[in-house]
Structure formats: structure tokens, C-alpha cells
Write an enzyme that holds these catalytic residues in place. Structure first.
Site, PDB file in Angstrom:
ATOM      1  N   LEU A  93       0.743  -1.329  -0.043  1.00  0.00           N
ATOM      2  CA  LEU A  93       0.009   0.166   0.074  1.00  0.00           C
ATOM      3  C   LEU A  93       1.047   1.230  -0.208  1.00  0.00           C
ATOM      4  O   LEU A  93       2.021   1.391   0.838  1.00  0.00           O
ATOM      5  CB  LEU A  93      -0.747   0.027   1.287  1.00  0.00           C
ATOM      6  CG  LEU A  93      -1.933  -1.218   1.341  1.00  0.00           C
ATOM      7  CD1 LEU A  93      -2.499  -1.531   2.603  1.00  0.00           C
ATOM      8  CD2 LEU A  93      -3.147  -0.818   0.423  1.00  0.00           C
ATOM      9  N   ASN A 107      -0.522  -5.405  10.196  1.00  0.00           N
ATOM     10  CA  ASN A 107      -0.221  -6.720   9.586  1.00  0.00           C
ATOM     11  C   ASN A 107       0.474  -7.974   9.986  1.00  0.00           C
ATOM     12  O   ASN A 107       1.192  -7.488  11.224  1.00  0.00           O
ATOM     13  CB  ASN A 107       1.074  -6.175   8.405  1.00  0.00           C
ATOM     14  CG  ASN A 107       1.345  -6.834   7.438  1.00  0.00           C
ATOM     15  OD1 ASN A 107       0.561  -7.981   6.733  1.00  0.00           O
ATOM     16  ND2 ASN A 107       2.689  -7.306   7.378  1.00  0.00           N
ATOM     17  N   HIS A 109       3.338 -10.683   9.666  1.00  0.00           N
ATOM     18  CA  HIS A 109       4.275 -11.118   8.658  1.00  0.00           C
ATOM     19  C   HIS A 109       5.089 -12.291   9.174  1.00  0.00           C
ATOM     20  O   HIS A 109       5.187 -12.617  10.490  1.00  0.00           O
ATOM     21  CB  HIS A 109       5.334 -10.098   8.628  1.00  0.00           C
ATOM     22  CG  HIS A 109       6.449 -10.302   7.733  1.00  0.00           C
ATOM     23  ND1 HIS A 109       6.347 -10.488   6.635  1.00  0.00           N
ATOM     24  CD2 HIS A 109       7.902 -10.867   7.834  1.00  0.00           C
ATOM     25  CE1 HIS A 109       7.588 -10.959   5.726  1.00  0.00           C
ATOM     26  NE2 HIS A 109       8.306 -11.029   6.727  1.00  0.00           N
TER      27      HIS A 109
HETATM   28  C1  GAR Z   1       0.753 -15.773   5.864  1.00  0.00           C
HETATM   29  O1  GAR Z   1       1.732 -16.690   6.370  1.00  0.00           O
HETATM   30  C2  GAR Z   1       0.941 -14.613   6.246  1.00  0.00           C
HETATM   31  O2  GAR Z   1       1.885 -14.299   7.438  1.00  0.00           O
HETATM   32  C3  GAR Z   1       1.793 -14.172   4.973  1.00  0.00           C
HETATM   33  O3  GAR Z   1       1.040 -14.697   3.989  1.00  0.00           O
HETATM   34  C4  GAR Z   1       0.275 -16.192   4.588  1.00  0.00           C
HETATM   35  C5  GAR Z   1      -1.239 -15.957   4.186  1.00  0.00           C
HETATM   36  O4  GAR Z   1      -1.854 -16.895   4.718  1.00  0.00           O
HETATM   37  N1  GAR Z   1       1.663 -12.772   4.547  1.00  0.00           N
HETATM   38  C6  GAR Z   1       2.727 -12.000   4.197  1.00  0.00           C
HETATM   39  O5  GAR Z   1       3.810 -12.883   3.861  1.00  0.00           O
HETATM   40  C7  GAR Z   1       2.874 -10.950   3.976  1.00  0.00           C
HETATM   41  N2  GAR Z   1       3.943 -10.225   3.570  1.00  0.00           N
HETATM   42  P1  GAR Z   1      -3.365 -16.948   4.758  1.00  0.00           P
HETATM   43  O6  GAR Z   1      -4.078 -16.439   3.829  1.00  0.00           O
HETATM   44  O7  GAR Z   1      -3.888 -18.444   5.113  1.00  0.00           O
HETATM   45  O8  GAR Z   1      -3.882 -16.102   6.208  1.00  0.00           O
END
Ligand code: GAR
Length: 196
Positions: A93, A107, A109
Site C-alpha cells: 500500500l 499486518n 508477517h
Molecule cells: C501468512 O503466512 C501471512 O503471514 C503471509 O501470507 C500467509 C497468508 O496465509 N503474509 C505475508 O507474507 C505478508 N508479507 P493466509 O491467507 O492463510 O492467512
């Protein structure tokens, strides 16, 4: 009064599910999930939201182009959203958006920030990088979102040990189960409580 929460998603939505479950079990009590927005019309997260009777909206970045963030802002304001949760939301964003909702976007991470974070580090790639580097401990971080990708103030972190035989997939699963699904609801409740 409960804080109005919106959750932004892109994929499977297991973190969204953890939030829904935590709302049902009373871990999240100072706020209520009012809206789920996905940039991906095929995200399974949308089905999870519908099953929980939560309003959904698709904001397709490809179709909306320059108007993507304006559409998000319009929908969030129309629904009187106080707190925005990025739960596996795979779009970066702009400063215009993050400053509009300063200290109101969080968020999750899948690493211990400041390791394996920033532009290009998302989803499975984060775990591939951790295994490639050879760290023995990783984890998850919940933080406020500002104009620097993964650079806002940290709210909560939880560590997860790496096993000798971990693959990116097995590590992703454990980081979710042991860290993300726990600290995201806890951090959200903390932020909502403080806003109340
Ligand atoms: C999760 O592991 C989240 O932490 C990551 O993507 C996955 C989404 O899983 N996010 C990132 O990497 C953001 N930088 P989900 O759709 O099952 O919650």
C-alpha cells in the site's frame, strides 16, 4: 462500543479464520469484524467470510488500476472502519493510503522482523529465505503498517524453532499454527482495547 474491523486478504485466509474463531471464542471482544476485502476474486478467504456472515467485497487491483486504493478507502470509510488488518494481503500500500489510516493498519508477517522482511518477502518466500540462510529460530510478527514495507512499529512477536528436516511448506505451517494464528488475534484485541 465495539471497534469496527476490516480484514484485507488475498488467498487462503487461515489468519482470517483465526480471527473469526477468536471473535467467536471471546479472545477478540473489543472489536468486531465488519468487512472482508480481497484483491483476488478467487480467494478462499471470501468463502470463510461468507460462512461467518461477514460482508465481503472484491477490489481487483488489475481491473481498478490507479483507482485501487481510492476504492479501498471509499469502502472502508463507507463502513466506518476503525482498524484494518492485513491478513495475507499481498499488495503493498502507498504512503497515501498508510498515512490516511496512520496507526490504524496492522499486518501479520511470517518472520521475526527485521529478518526476512520488506519488498519481495511474502508467503512461502519468507520461509525459503530463512531455511537458505540457516537460521535456527524464526517466527511471526504483528506490526503497525506505515510507508515502509514491514517497517512499522512492532506490536507482538512469537518465536518458532526450525527443525533439521523442515521444508518451506512444513515451516510455513508451523509458523502459522504456533505463532501467526495466536499473536494476530491477541494483537488485534490489544489494539482495539487501546482505541476504546
Ligand atoms: C501468512 O503466512 C501471512 O503471514 C503471509 O501470507 C500467509 C497468508 O496465509 N503474509 C505475508 O507474507 C505478508 N508479507 P493466509 O491467507 O492463510 O492467512
Amino acid at each position: 462500543m465495539k471497534i469496527n474491523i476490516a480484514v484485507l486478504v488475498s488467498g487462503g485466509g487461515t489468519n482470517l479464520q483465526a480471527l473469526i474463531d477468536s471473535q467467536n471464542s471471546g479472545i477478540i471482544k473489543s472489536g468486531e469484524i465488519k468487512l472482508v476485502i480481497s484483491n483476488n476474486p478467487d480467494a478462499f478467504a471470501l468463502i470463510r467470510a461468507k460462512n461467518a456472515n461477514i460482508d465481503t467485497l472484491v477490489c481487483n487491483k488489475k481491473e481498478l488500476g490507479d483507482k485501487f486504493e481510492d476504492s479501498l478507502i471509499k469502502a472502508l470509510e463507507k463502513n466506518n472502519i476503525d482498524i484494518i488488518v492485513l491478513a495475507g494481503f499481498m499488495c503493498i500500500l502507498s504512503e497515501k493510503f498508510t498515512s490516511h489510516f496512520a496507526n490504524r493498519i496492522i499486518n501479520v508477517h511470517p518472520s521475526l522482523i527485521p529478518s526476512f522482511c520488506g519488498k519481495g518477502f511474502y508467503g512461502l518466500r519468507v520461509h525459503e529465505a530463512a531455511l537458505e540462510y540457516g537460521v535456527k529460530v524464526t517466527g511471526a510478527t504483528v506490526h503497525f503498517v506505515n510507508e515502509i514495507p514491514d517497517g512499522g512499529k512492532i506490536i507482538m512477536q512469537k518465536a518458532v524453532y526450525i527443525n533439521e528436516d523442515d521444508t518451506p511448506e512444513s515451516l510455513q505451517k508451523r509458523v502459522m499454527q504456533e505463532a501467526e494464528w495466536k499473536i494476530l488475534p491477541e494483537a488485534l484485541e490489544k489494539v482495539c482495547k487501546e482505541l476504546n
